[in-house]
Design a protein around this motif. Structure first.
Motif, mmCIF file in Angstrom:
data_model
loop_
_atom_site.group_PDB
_atom_site.id
_atom_site.type_symbol
_atom_site.label_atom_id
_atom_site.label_comp_id
_atom_site.label_asym_id
_atom_site.label_seq_id
_atom_site.Cartn_x
_atom_site.Cartn_y
_atom_site.Cartn_z
ATOM 1 N N ASP A 53 0.842 -1.184 0.000
ATOM 2 C CA ASP A 53 0.000 0.000 0.000
ATOM 3 C C ASP A 53 0.887 1.248 0.000
ATOM 4 O O ASP A 53 2.116 1.154 0.087
ATOM 5 C CB ASP A 53 -0.903 -0.029 1.233
ATOM 6 N N SER A 57 2.768 -1.029 3.864
ATOM 7 C CA SER A 57 2.264 -2.279 4.439
ATOM 8 C C SER A 57 1.864 -3.230 3.310
ATOM 9 O O SER A 57 1.576 -2.805 2.188
ATOM 10 C CB SER A 57 1.079 -2.005 5.358
ATOM 11 N N VAL A 59 -0.301 -5.685 1.061
ATOM 12 C CA VAL A 59 -1.714 -5.864 0.707
ATOM 13 C C VAL A 59 -1.936 -7.090 -0.188
ATOM 14 O O VAL A 59 -3.080 -7.477 -0.433
ATOM 15 C CB VAL A 59 -2.290 -4.609 0.020
ATOM 16 N N ALA A 130 -5.689 -9.576 3.921
ATOM 17 C CA ALA A 130 -6.662 -8.778 4.661
ATOM 18 C C ALA A 130 -5.992 -7.492 5.145
ATOM 19 O O ALA A 130 -4.857 -7.510 5.635
ATOM 20 C CB ALA A 130 -7.187 -9.569 5.855
ATOM 21 N N THR A 131 -6.670 -6.365 4.965
ATOM 22 C CA THR A 131 -6.112 -5.080 5.364
ATOM 23 C C THR A 131 -7.045 -4.378 6.335
ATOM 24 O O THR A 131 -8.247 -4.626 6.352
ATOM 25 C CB THR A 131 -5.880 -4.176 4.142
ATOM 26 N N ALA A 132 -6.466 -3.518 7.132
ATOM 27 C CA ALA A 132 -7.242 -2.729 8.089
ATOM 28 C C ALA A 132 -6.449 -1.475 8.403
ATOM 29 O O ALA A 132 -5.258 -1.368 8.082
ATOM 30 C CB ALA A 132 -7.505 -3.535 9.362
ATOM 31 N N ALA A 133 -7.127 -0.519 9.041
ATOM 32 C CA ALA A 133 -6.426 0.692 9.466
ATOM 33 C C ALA A 133 -5.328 0.313 10.457
ATOM 34 O O ALA A 133 -5.445 -0.676 11.184
ATOM 35 C CB ALA A 133 -7.417 1.657 10.111
ATOM 36 N N LEU A 135 -3.146 -0.424 13.540
ATOM 37 C CA LEU A 135 -3.447 -0.567 14.955
ATOM 38 C C LEU A 135 -2.739 0.529 15.744
ATOM 39 O O LEU A 135 -1.628 0.925 15.395
ATOM 40 C CB LEU A 135 -2.975 -1.937 15.448
ATOM 41 N N GLU A 251 3.142 -5.400 8.514
ATOM 42 C CA GLU A 251 1.968 -4.736 9.086
ATOM 43 C C GLU A 251 2.381 -3.391 9.661
ATOM 44 O O GLU A 251 3.512 -3.206 10.098
ATOM 45 C CB GLU A 251 1.371 -5.600 10.209
#
Length: 254
Positions: A53, A57, A59, A130-133, A135, A251
């Protein structure tokens, strides 16, 4: 008063990262000898590329594999993803560089190694992660003199011997009296480096009840430009691969 440097360079950084393409990661694929146990004989070559990304990180993942039995390059993103969690497959892959992959490929009768552009053209399938904002673990406010603080974790599969840990400590000049010694974990390899006005510190630790290694990297950016983050994460990953580890994902924690 906020430093003016914290307001400049962001748009340029995105363009710069988008235009940069690192080399592929290469692995030797060992033959099976008696069921689950791999032999020392090489039977194929795997080439991979992580997709990242804008904040560096992970993706997704592309891969292509060539084996002596198939004698052609096959798209292998799902195989690349699976080997990281399958102990039998993981035991059969050995990280190498492009010259090592070329030598094995020619020795197996493949001829001249395809260019990286040609290998990328064979990336026909894609494994998304899997991606997320990011932590938020602990305070994220940067110290005085910096505009932004980031924390990354690069996860690795396989194991490290005592001599490999010693090699990492020597490479990164890990010493007990380092000014960031509080970030060291039980004498594990750790490092510190400046790139321009940006500061990078990192330390290695065991995670997941000892089933994986994690390289935790703290980044302090002097401006909003993050041009050095991608190359630094890539360089650290290359150092770990040279010790036999297989990168799994990167990550961002903050």
């Amino acid at each position: 008063m906020i430093d003016d440097r914290c307001h400049v360079g962001q748009a340029a950084a995105v363009v710069h990262v988008a235009g940069r393409q690192a080399g592929l990661d290469y692995y030797l694929l060992l033959a099976r000898t008696d069921g689950a146990n791999p032999g020392a004989e090489v039977e194929g070559v795997l080439a991979e590329e992580f997709v990242r990304d804008h904040d560096h990180s992970t993706v997704g993942l592309y891969g292509t594999v060539w084996t002596r039995t198939e004698s052609r390059w096959l798209s292998a993103a799902s195989f690349s993803r699976a080997l990281r969690t399958d102990p039998d497959l993981l035991a059969r892959v050995v990280p190498t560089d492009r010259s090592g992959a070329e030598a094995a490929y020619q020795r197996l009768g493949g001829g001249p190694m395809p260019t990286e552009a040609a290998l990328r053209a064979g990336f026909l399938d894609y494994e998304p992660f899997a991606t997320a904002a990011p932590l938020r673990l602990g305070p994220t406010h940067p110290p005085d003199g910096f505009c932004e603080k980031r924390v990354y974790r690069v996860l690795f599969a396989k194991d490290l011997r005592a001599d490999q840990l010693a090699a990492l400590r020597a490479s990164w000049q890990t010493t007990p009296d380092r000014e960031d010694a509080d970030q060291m974990v039980s004498g594990m390899p750790a490092g510190r480096r400046k790139a321009g006005d940006d500061l990078f510190t990192w330390n290695l630790r065991r995670v997941g009840r000892g089933i994986a290694w994690a390289l935790d990297v703290t980044v302090l950016l002097a401006t909003r430009a993050d041009d050095e983050v991608g190359p630094m994460l890539q360089n650290l990953t290359v150092v770990m691969r040279r010790q036999g580890l297989v990168p799994m994902t990167t990550e961002r924690f903050a």
